[in-house]
Design a protein around this motif. Sequence first.
Motif, PDB file in Angstrom:
ATOM      1  N   GLY A 160       0.889  -1.323   0.083  1.00  0.00           N
ATOM      2  CA  GLY A 160       0.025   0.017  -0.030  1.00  0.00           C
ATOM      3  C   GLY A 160       0.822   1.218  -0.183  1.00  0.00           C
ATOM      4  O   GLY A 160       0.131   2.535  -0.495  1.00  0.00           O
ATOM      5  N   SER A 161       2.070   1.417   0.522  1.00  0.00           N
ATOM      6  CA  SER A 161       2.803   2.629   0.777  1.00  0.00           C
ATOM      7  C   SER A 161       4.222   1.997   1.105  1.00  0.00           C
ATOM      8  O   SER A 161       4.512   1.128   1.262  1.00  0.00           O
ATOM      9  N   GLY A 162       5.185   2.977   1.017  1.00  0.00           N
ATOM     10  CA  GLY A 162       6.660   3.009   1.403  1.00  0.00           C
ATOM     11  C   GLY A 162       6.652   2.603   2.988  1.00  0.00           C
ATOM     12  O   GLY A 162       7.139   1.583   3.447  1.00  0.00           O
ATOM     13  N   THR A 163       5.695   3.111   3.896  1.00  0.00           N
ATOM     14  CA  THR A 163       5.607   3.046   5.234  1.00  0.00           C
ATOM     15  C   THR A 163       5.205   1.496   5.565  1.00  0.00           C
ATOM     16  O   THR A 163       5.859   0.715   6.106  1.00  0.00           O
ATOM     17  N   GLU A 164       4.456   0.801   4.533  1.00  0.00           N
ATOM     18  CA  GLU A 164       3.831  -0.270   4.793  1.00  0.00           C
ATOM     19  C   GLU A 164       5.007  -1.064   4.451  1.00  0.00           C
ATOM     20  O   GLU A 164       4.893  -2.495   4.901  1.00  0.00           O
ATOM     21  N   ASN A 191      17.819  11.283  10.671  1.00  0.00           N
ATOM     22  CA  ASN A 191      17.565  12.422   9.770  1.00  0.00           C
ATOM     23  C   ASN A 191      16.768  11.467   8.267  1.00  0.00           C
ATOM     24  O   ASN A 191      17.677  11.427   7.473  1.00  0.00           O
ATOM     25  N   SER A 192      15.645  10.945   8.741  1.00  0.00           N
ATOM     26  CA  SER A 192      14.789  10.493   7.617  1.00  0.00           C
ATOM     27  C   SER A 192      13.700  11.107   7.931  1.00  0.00           C
ATOM     28  O   SER A 192      13.037  11.760   8.703  1.00  0.00           O
ATOM     29  N   PHE A 193      12.631  10.511   6.886  1.00  0.00           N
ATOM     30  CA  PHE A 193      11.253  10.782   6.996  1.00  0.00           C
ATOM     31  C   PHE A 193      10.672   9.990   8.149  1.00  0.00           C
ATOM     32  O   PHE A 193      11.358   8.990   8.274  1.00  0.00           O
ATOM     33  N   ILE A 194       9.830  10.509   8.874  1.00  0.00           N
ATOM     34  CA  ILE A 194       9.297   9.800  10.243  1.00  0.00           C
ATOM     35  C   ILE A 194       9.081   8.357   9.958  1.00  0.00           C
ATOM     36  O   ILE A 194       8.964   7.516  10.856  1.00  0.00           O
ATOM     37  N   ALA A 195       8.432   8.202   8.909  1.00  0.00           N
ATOM     38  CA  ALA A 195       8.183   6.861   8.529  1.00  0.00           C
ATOM     39  C   ALA A 195       8.783   5.485   8.677  1.00  0.00           C
ATOM     40  O   ALA A 195       8.820   4.675   9.002  1.00  0.00           O
ATOM     41  N   THR A 196      10.276   6.098   8.497  1.00  0.00           N
ATOM     42  CA  THR A 196      11.426   5.088   8.796  1.00  0.00           C
ATOM     43  C   THR A 196      11.341   4.277  10.109  1.00  0.00           C
ATOM     44  O   THR A 196      11.464   3.410  10.282  1.00  0.00           O
ATOM     45  N   ALA A 197      11.295   5.291  11.108  1.00  0.00           N
ATOM     46  CA  ALA A 197      11.033   5.058  12.680  1.00  0.00           C
ATOM     47  C   ALA A 197       9.907   4.499  12.833  1.00  0.00           C
ATOM     48  O   ALA A 197       9.733   3.543  13.850  1.00  0.00           O
ATOM     49  N   GLU A 231      16.478  -2.252   3.773  1.00  0.00           N
ATOM     50  CA  GLU A 231      17.176  -1.061   3.126  1.00  0.00           C
ATOM     51  C   GLU A 231      15.767  -0.136   2.858  1.00  0.00           C
ATOM     52  O   GLU A 231      14.784  -0.629   2.448  1.00  0.00           O
ATOM     53  N   ASP A 232      15.808   1.114   3.378  1.00  0.00           N
ATOM     54  CA  ASP A 232      15.025   2.243   2.965  1.00  0.00           C
ATOM     55  C   ASP A 232      15.350   2.594   1.807  1.00  0.00           C
ATOM     56  O   ASP A 232      16.163   3.704   1.783  1.00  0.00           O
ATOM     57  N   ALA A 233      14.768   2.403   0.590  1.00  0.00           N
ATOM     58  CA  ALA A 233      15.075   3.020  -0.695  1.00  0.00           C
ATOM     59  C   ALA A 233      14.175   3.680  -1.185  1.00  0.00           C
ATOM     60  O   ALA A 233      14.075   3.935  -2.411  1.00  0.00           O
ATOM     61  N   CYS A 234      13.116   4.333  -0.370  1.00  0.00           N
ATOM     62  CA  CYS A 234      11.932   5.086  -0.759  1.00  0.00           C
ATOM     63  C   CYS A 234      12.380   6.250  -1.523  1.00  0.00           C
ATOM     64  O   CYS A 234      11.584   6.688  -2.441  1.00  0.00           O
ATOM     65  N   GLN A 235      13.721   6.854  -1.480  1.00  0.00           N
ATOM     66  CA  GLN A 235      13.942   7.929  -2.165  1.00  0.00           C
ATOM     67  C   GLN A 235      15.127   7.643  -2.941  1.00  0.00           C
ATOM     68  O   GLN A 235      15.567   8.795  -3.737  1.00  0.00           O
ATOM     69  N   ALA A 236      15.136   6.452  -3.611  1.00  0.00           N
ATOM     70  CA  ALA A 236      16.428   6.189  -4.260  1.00  0.00           C
ATOM     71  C   ALA A 236      16.256   5.288  -5.545  1.00  0.00           C
ATOM     72  O   ALA A 236      17.003   4.314  -5.698  1.00  0.00           O
ATOM     73  N   PHE A 263      10.383   0.290  -1.106  1.00  0.00           N
ATOM     74  CA  PHE A 263      10.196   1.390  -1.965  1.00  0.00           C
ATOM     75  C   PHE A 263       8.943   2.096  -1.910  1.00  0.00           C
ATOM     76  O   PHE A 263       7.862   1.324  -1.474  1.00  0.00           O
ATOM     77  N   SER A 264       8.872   3.416  -2.058  1.00  0.00           N
ATOM     78  CA  SER A 264       7.573   4.039  -1.757  1.00  0.00           C
ATOM     79  C   SER A 264       7.323   4.556  -3.473  1.00  0.00           C
ATOM     80  O   SER A 264       8.384   4.750  -4.092  1.00  0.00           O
ATOM     81  N   PHE A 265       5.999   4.760  -3.629  1.00  0.00           N
ATOM     82  CA  PHE A 265       5.588   5.130  -5.044  1.00  0.00           C
ATOM     83  C   PHE A 265       4.923   6.354  -4.872  1.00  0.00           C
ATOM     84  O   PHE A 265       4.012   6.853  -5.914  1.00  0.00           O
ATOM     85  N   THR A 292       5.506  12.021  -5.499  1.00  0.00           N
ATOM     86  CA  THR A 292       6.622  12.973  -5.729  1.00  0.00           C
ATOM     87  C   THR A 292       8.080  12.102  -5.856  1.00  0.00           C
ATOM     88  O   THR A 292       9.210  12.822  -6.135  1.00  0.00           O
ATOM     89  N   LYS A 293       8.101  10.908  -5.664  1.00  0.00           N
ATOM     90  CA  LYS A 293       9.271   9.887  -5.761  1.00  0.00           C
ATOM     91  C   LYS A 293       9.744   9.812  -7.017  1.00  0.00           C
ATOM     92  O   LYS A 293       9.267  10.045  -8.132  1.00  0.00           O
ATOM     93  N   ASN A 294      11.113   9.397  -7.314  1.00  0.00           N
ATOM     94  CA  ASN A 294      11.684   9.315  -8.552  1.00  0.00           C
ATOM     95  C   ASN A 294      10.732   8.412  -9.513  1.00  0.00           C
ATOM     96  O   ASN A 294      10.548   8.752 -10.637  1.00  0.00           O
TER      97      ASN A 294
END
Length: 377
Positions: A61-65, A87-93, A167-172, A191-193, A196-198
């Motif tokens: 459903g999302s990068g967080t999930e 220093n990441s988006f809060i979702a990582t934690a 790995e949190d590759a949500c921005q990469a 990964f997150s889609f 605004t992501k790449n």
Amino acid sequence: MGFKVVPFIDLTRHYKEIQDEVFSAVRRVFEKGRFILGEEVSAFEEEFSRYCGVRYGVGVGSGTEALYLALKAAGVGEGDEVITVANSFIATALAISQTGAKPLFVDIDPETYTMDPNALEHLLRRQKAKGGRRRIRAILPVHLYGHPARMDSIMDLAKRHDLVVVEDACQAHGARYQGRKVGSFGLLGCFSFYPTKNLGGYGDGGMVVTDERRLSEKLRLLRCYGEKEKYQHVLKGFNSRLDEIQAAILRIKLRYLDQKNEERRRKAEIYRRMLKGEGFHPPVEDEKARHVYHLFVIRTKRRNGLQAFLKEKGIETLIHYPGPIHLQRAFRELGNSKGDLPMTERYAKEILSLPFFPEMTESEIEEVVKNIRSWIR
Ligand SMILES: Cc1ncc(COP(=O)(O)O)c(C=O)c1O
């Protein structure tokens, strides 16, 4: 002519380039009449995992999930600890704490803003000396702003300490380290889609990639109520699925990802060249890395003044992220305090994300830089 407003990001520009393809893909989904876990999701899982250089992909459903389910699949739960960065988006934690585990934060490398392997090693040694290492189950590095974390050292430490890497590759999407795509180093890559992501859809979405068949099967159960066969539930799962419409759109956008990442690299070079000698710290690309510039982040001690000035001139900037996670109220119970992560805390006051997206024009970049220069003088 007066100043021109430069948006931080404009998603309509790429959409206009591909709208005919998008509409025919969406129409195809409607005409088939299947909206959840159909052919589009399967095809996209296969295409995106192949793109990452791994065997399996599970659309969620999302990068967080994706992060949460990946940690669950890896067996992380109540009482465990997971090492990550603040220093990441809060979702990582949040993903870590949602499993019942506790996030342990380490400081960042001053060049790439990603997890500092020395700080990681230091923490692992300290925990071992305390006899508490057994509670640490996983390491969760973040490939922040599109730049890979130092995966050679991180994987090496994980191996030595018998820890899992997620790995949190949500921005990469598409970033490489030593020639290898991010998401393919750890046991699981997330990964997150988010639009605004790449690689972004037109709604929420995410994916977990892995080389392990067993884990991909567990993830398929976890994302769909733990259901093995219709109404046969073998574990307590969730409802977290990438939908057919998003998958159909993402399949089209995946075809443009490399080209768009190249465009990002070219625009980043233009910014870098124009800002040279102006006293800002532009993004650094590690010699082992291939940066995909999800964001273009500069650093200056006079960040707040610059941001206010640019806002007055109609230039939109953002801060990723102004409040490090370990100092957020939501994580008060962890007992962290100011000064725990000096580099993370210092940079949170100095970083500024400039307007940046592949379709940005060179004259827009010039406009941003011209205003930055006029602020300095
Ligand atoms: C580093 C990082 N991790 C996790 C997420 C969460 O992804 P999502 O918004 O799709 O839940 C994001 C993006 O929002 C992110 O940038």
